[in-house]
Design an enzyme around this catalytic site. Structure first.
Site, PDB file in Angstrom:
ATOM      1  N   CYS A   1      -3.729 -23.681  26.704  1.00 59.63           N
ATOM      2  CA  CYS A   1      -4.820 -24.270  27.484  1.00 59.63           C
ATOM      3  C   CYS A   1      -6.103 -23.449  27.360  1.00 59.63           C
ATOM      4  CB  CYS A   1      -4.413 -24.415  28.948  1.00 59.63           C
ATOM      5  SG  CYS A   1      -3.818 -22.899  29.693  1.00 59.63           S
TER       6      CYS A   1
ATOM      7  N   CYS B   1      13.903   2.042  19.620  1.00 51.78           N
ATOM      8  CA  CYS B   1      14.001   2.813  20.863  1.00 51.78           C
ATOM      9  C   CYS B   1      12.659   2.882  21.578  1.00 51.78           C
ATOM     10  CB  CYS B   1      14.504   4.227  20.572  1.00 51.78           C
ATOM     11  SG  CYS B   1      16.296   4.334  20.333  1.00 51.78           S
TER      12      CYS B   1
ATOM     13  N   ASP C   1       4.833  -3.869   6.786  1.00 54.70           N
ATOM     14  CA  ASP C   1       3.640  -4.049   7.606  1.00 54.70           C
ATOM     15  C   ASP C   1       3.855  -5.026   8.752  1.00 54.70           C
ATOM     16  OD1 ASP C   1       3.894  -6.392   6.233  1.00 54.70           O
ATOM     17  OD2 ASP C   1       1.892  -6.411   5.359  1.00 54.70           O
TER      18      ASP C   1
ATOM     19  N   ASN D   1      -5.608  -6.874  -2.965  1.00 54.92           N
ATOM     20  CA  ASN D   1      -4.701  -5.725  -3.030  1.00 54.92           C
ATOM     21  C   ASN D   1      -5.166  -4.676  -4.036  1.00 54.92           C
ATOM     22  OD1 ASN D   1      -1.997  -8.090  -2.948  1.00 54.92           O
ATOM     23  ND2 ASN D   1      -2.933  -7.061  -1.210  1.00 54.92           N
TER      24      ASN D   1
ATOM     25  N   ALA E   1      10.384  -7.536  10.065  1.00 53.88           N
ATOM     26  CA  ALA E   1      11.123  -6.954   8.942  1.00 53.88           C
ATOM     27  C   ALA E   1      11.593  -5.545   9.262  1.00 53.88           C
ATOM     28  CB  ALA E   1      10.244  -6.954   7.692  1.00 53.88           C
TER      29      ALA E   1
ATOM     30  N   CYS F   1      16.420   5.175  17.081  1.00 56.76           N
ATOM     31  CA  CYS F   1      16.181   4.139  16.082  1.00 56.76           C
ATOM     32  C   CYS F   1      14.753   3.622  16.211  1.00 56.76           C
ATOM     33  CB  CYS F   1      17.197   3.002  16.222  1.00 56.76           C
ATOM     34  SG  CYS F   1      16.880   1.853  17.585  1.00 56.76           S
TER      35      CYS F   1
ATOM     36  N   GLY G   1       0.800  -1.217   0.000  1.00 59.86           N
ATOM     37  CA  GLY G   1       0.000   0.000   0.000  1.00 59.86           C
ATOM     38  C   GLY G   1       0.832   1.266   0.000  1.00 59.86           C
TER      39      GLY G   1
ATOM     40  N   CYS H   1      17.763   1.568  25.088  1.00 59.09           N
ATOM     41  CA  CYS H   1      17.618   0.761  23.873  1.00 59.09           C
ATOM     42  C   CYS H   1      18.892  -0.057  23.668  1.00 59.09           C
ATOM     43  CB  CYS H   1      17.372   1.657  22.665  1.00 59.09           C
ATOM     44  SG  CYS H   1      17.309   0.758  21.100  1.00 59.09           S
TER      45      CYS H   1
ATOM     46  N   GLY I   1       4.178   1.311  -0.347  1.00 63.74           N
ATOM     47  CA  GLY I   1       5.229   1.147  -1.341  1.00 63.74           C
ATOM     48  C   GLY I   1       4.812   1.587  -2.736  1.00 63.74           C
TER      49      GLY I   1
END
Length: 652
Positions: free
Chosen positions: A184, A172, A127, A61, A131, A169, A32, A456, A34
């Site tokens: 369970c 953080c 998303d 999509n 990654a 970053c 989306g 961090c 990208g």
């Protein structure tokens, strides 16, 4: 002479336009956000772009990822996106290079630090947290600015991460991760629709995938590793299979050979009877539901025998229809009949697979009905829960992508002026909000980019306190469930003791086979004295140029929450760091093995807590050590090569 880029040149200047046209850009993700980014990059004059994406185009999509058309369904997103966007370049498009890479950005053999170093900046359009963490670490290690963005419905945000400029970053700030439910609860004490949908997804795996990987599998067998891991103190496990297993195995056998529709329908109704009648009656007789909020009722056998048209086969059917019990039975039976003619049949649940959604919706609603859980779900709503979907808004994606390109202009201008470490002054953190904010009523809220979080451990090498039962956890469980799954290491090396002796390593030229014998060992029985209260374990990852210290606290007794049976192996990331004590080096007797674990041990409980900044990072060169292998009898000890660090995900 006027050109399609004259407006850009007049606004930004000729020098910056030349910089834009000569810069190399890496885009990770072509969904989306990208697609919007590629369109913006092409129309803004960017000529050298590489795109990484592992997804293929799905029909769902097409409503918002505008670079794709119906004829592209099934093709790699990055291939189509690069081809279409390159045609949008306004000037001399044939000499431009938009290069797709259909693969996983976590693949260290292709996408590593040297690869990232060739780019002027990186744009994230991802998303998922895994990654994003990977790209964040690659950019930190390569000293390449990262423009991070994300959307959730009408909300969005854009920020710049850059180590040289002293900016926080991606990691953080603790990122929300997927909710994990105790096994369970799923199997015995469901109380919410999501519990039933998770159960139905496991049923799909039991019927069509690797049955032994499903939490519903109770064939009664134990793997060789489970038998080897068993200790004399372990209580014998109940090996009696559930009543439904026989009918499931019989159906799988029918599915593997040509079978008539009548036999498949009969097998499907038998599975329904054993799952929702016989098994429930057995569990009620054993008082297994004493901790459940709602005691289940048995599904009527007469209802199972009823034959009606499956709802998805009716002309008037809509995915928003909520099925009755009769409808769910009919749909379940129809699915198990249809499975014989589907090739290939997916071995695991996929929310975008219509067959899988039909089965999961029917099974989940039947389970909800016998446990009196409301509301029942339509196929549409079940898909949203099963896939953890928040509907994407194309307009939000477009706004965020535009903001990312504006940030890219600012970064390239700073690089052009010889001030690549001044991004805190020229870039901003921008929030996209749904309702007007502040006196001005703006929908875009801009603020100064934050400084790194001192706690961090990714960009500040902070120590991570970790509490668990060192007398029960094995090295393998620690490695897979915490070091990799929660801290995000790709190729970890684990070092223990004051000498920094290696007890596990992965990656290029790693002697993984040498350390296999350590995996089933209990933490306090490991070489180099083992892990005890106060022990410090150093974790390195050369592929991400990261290292971190994990400081252990031992805790044997844990609070048993509602729906749990007390066998879960829990842990806590965060809390106070205990005082380290150097344990004496002890040699582990040959043949000593780790505790066995049952299915419930696969569930984790991670509690949000702060991490203290207990460590001052030093230079990587100062920490490098010469590789030295030593074999101490049957105990494998190895001194490490170099150190690195990782990241942390904390789940509420």
């Amino acid at each position: 002479m006027s050109t399609p880029l004259s407006g850009i040149e007049a606004t930004l200047g000729k020098d910056l336009l030349n910089k834009i046209q000569s810069s190399k850009i890496l885009l990770v993700g072509s969904g989306g956000i990208g697609c919007e980014l590629l369109k913006n990059l092409a129309l803004s004059g960017f000529r050298h772009v590489e795109v990484i994406d592992l997804d293929t185009i799905d029909v769902s999509n097409l409503n918002r990822q505008f670079l794709f058309r119906s004829q592209h369904v099934g093709k790699p997103k990055c291939d189509v996106a690069c081809e279409v966007s390159q045609r949008m370049i306004p000037v001399d498009r044939d000499s431009a290079k938009y290069l797709p890479h259909h693969g996983n950005v976590c693949d260290n053999s292709k996408f590593n630090v040297p690869y990232v170093k060739q780019f002027n900046l990186v744009l994230n359009a991802l998303d998922n947290v895994t990654a994003r963490r990977r790209v964040n670490r690659l950019c930190l290690a390569a000293s390449v600015p990262l423009i991070e963005a994300g959307t959730t419905g009408y909300l969005g945000q854009v920020k710049v991460c850059d180590k040289a400029s002293g900016l926080a970053c991606y990691e953080c700030v603790t990122q929300e991760t997927q909710k994990v439910y105790p096994i369970c609860t799923i199997r015995s004490t469901p109380s919410q629709p999501v519990h039933c949908i998770v159960w139905a997804k496991e049923l799909y795996k039991l019927l069509f995938g690797k049955a032994e990987e499903s939490m519903l599998d109770e064939s009664g067998g134990k793997s060789e590793s489970e038998e080897q891991a068993k200790t004399p103190d372990d209580e014998p496990l109940d090996s009696e299979p559930s009543i439904y297993m026989e009918s499931v195995l019989a159906y799988r056998e029918l599915l593997s050979s040509p079978s008539k529709e009548e036999k498949l329908a009969e097998a499907a109704r038998l599975i329904l009877e054993t799952l929702f009648c016989s098994e429930i009656e057995k569990q009620l007789a054993m008082d297994r539901y004493k901790t459940a909020k709602k005691t289940p009722s048995v599904l009527s056998k007469e209802l199972i025998k009823t034959k009606v048209t499956a709802p998805t086969q009716r002309e008037s059917y809509k995915t928003t229809d909520v099925w009755s019990q009769e409808d769910c039975v009919a749909e379940f039976v129809a699915c198990l009949i249809d499975a014989a003619s589907i090739n290939p049949l997916l071995p695991s649940f996929d929310k975008d697979d219509r067959f899988a959604m039909r089965l999961v919706t029917a099974a989940a609603n039947l389970r909800s009905s016998i446990f009196s859980i409301t509301p029942l779900q339509s196929e549409y709503s079940a898909k949203g829960i099963a896939g953890n979907i928040i509907p994407a808004i194309a307009t939000t994606n477009a706004i965020v992508a535009g903001l990312q390109v504006l940030q890219a202009f600012a970064i390239l201008k700073a690089q052009l002026e010889g001030k690549p470490d001044s991004l805190k002054e020229c870039c901003r953190y921008v929030d996209v909000v749904r309702n007007r904010s502040g006196r001005s009523g703006w929908y875009l809220m801009s603020s100064t980019l934050p400084s790194p979080n001192p706690n961090c451990f990714v960009c500040r090498n902070a120590t991570i306190p970790l509490t668990l039962n060192v007398k029960k956890w094995t090295l393998e469980a620690l490695l897979t469930r915490i070091v990799k799954a929660q801290l995000g290491f790709q190729e970890p090396t684990l070092m223990l003791g004051s000498e920094g002796n290696t007890i596990w390593e992965e990656g290029q030229d790693a002697d993984t086979d040498l350390f296999q014998q350590n995996l089933p060992k209990i933490l306090n029985k490991l070489p180099c004295g083992g892990i005890h209260n106060g022990s410090v374990l150093k974790v390195e990852d050369f592929s991400q140029d990261l290292e971190v210290d994990i400081c252990f606290s031992h805790q044997e007794n844990w609070k048993v929450e509602e729906g749990e049976d007390g066998t879960e192996q829990k842990y806590l990331i965060g809390g106070e760091k205990p005082v380290a004590k150097i344990a004496p080096v002890a040699k582990l007797p040959q043949g000593e093995q780790a505790n066995g674990s049952n299915a419930d041990d696969d569930i984790l409980e991670v509690i949000d807590a702060s991490v203290e900044d207990q460590k001052q990072p030093g230079s990587m060169e100062e920490k490098k050590r010469k590789a030295l292998d030593t074999l101490n009898g049957d105990t494998v000890v190895k001194r490490p090569k170099v150190e690195v660090a990782a990241d942390i995900i904390v789940i509420d």
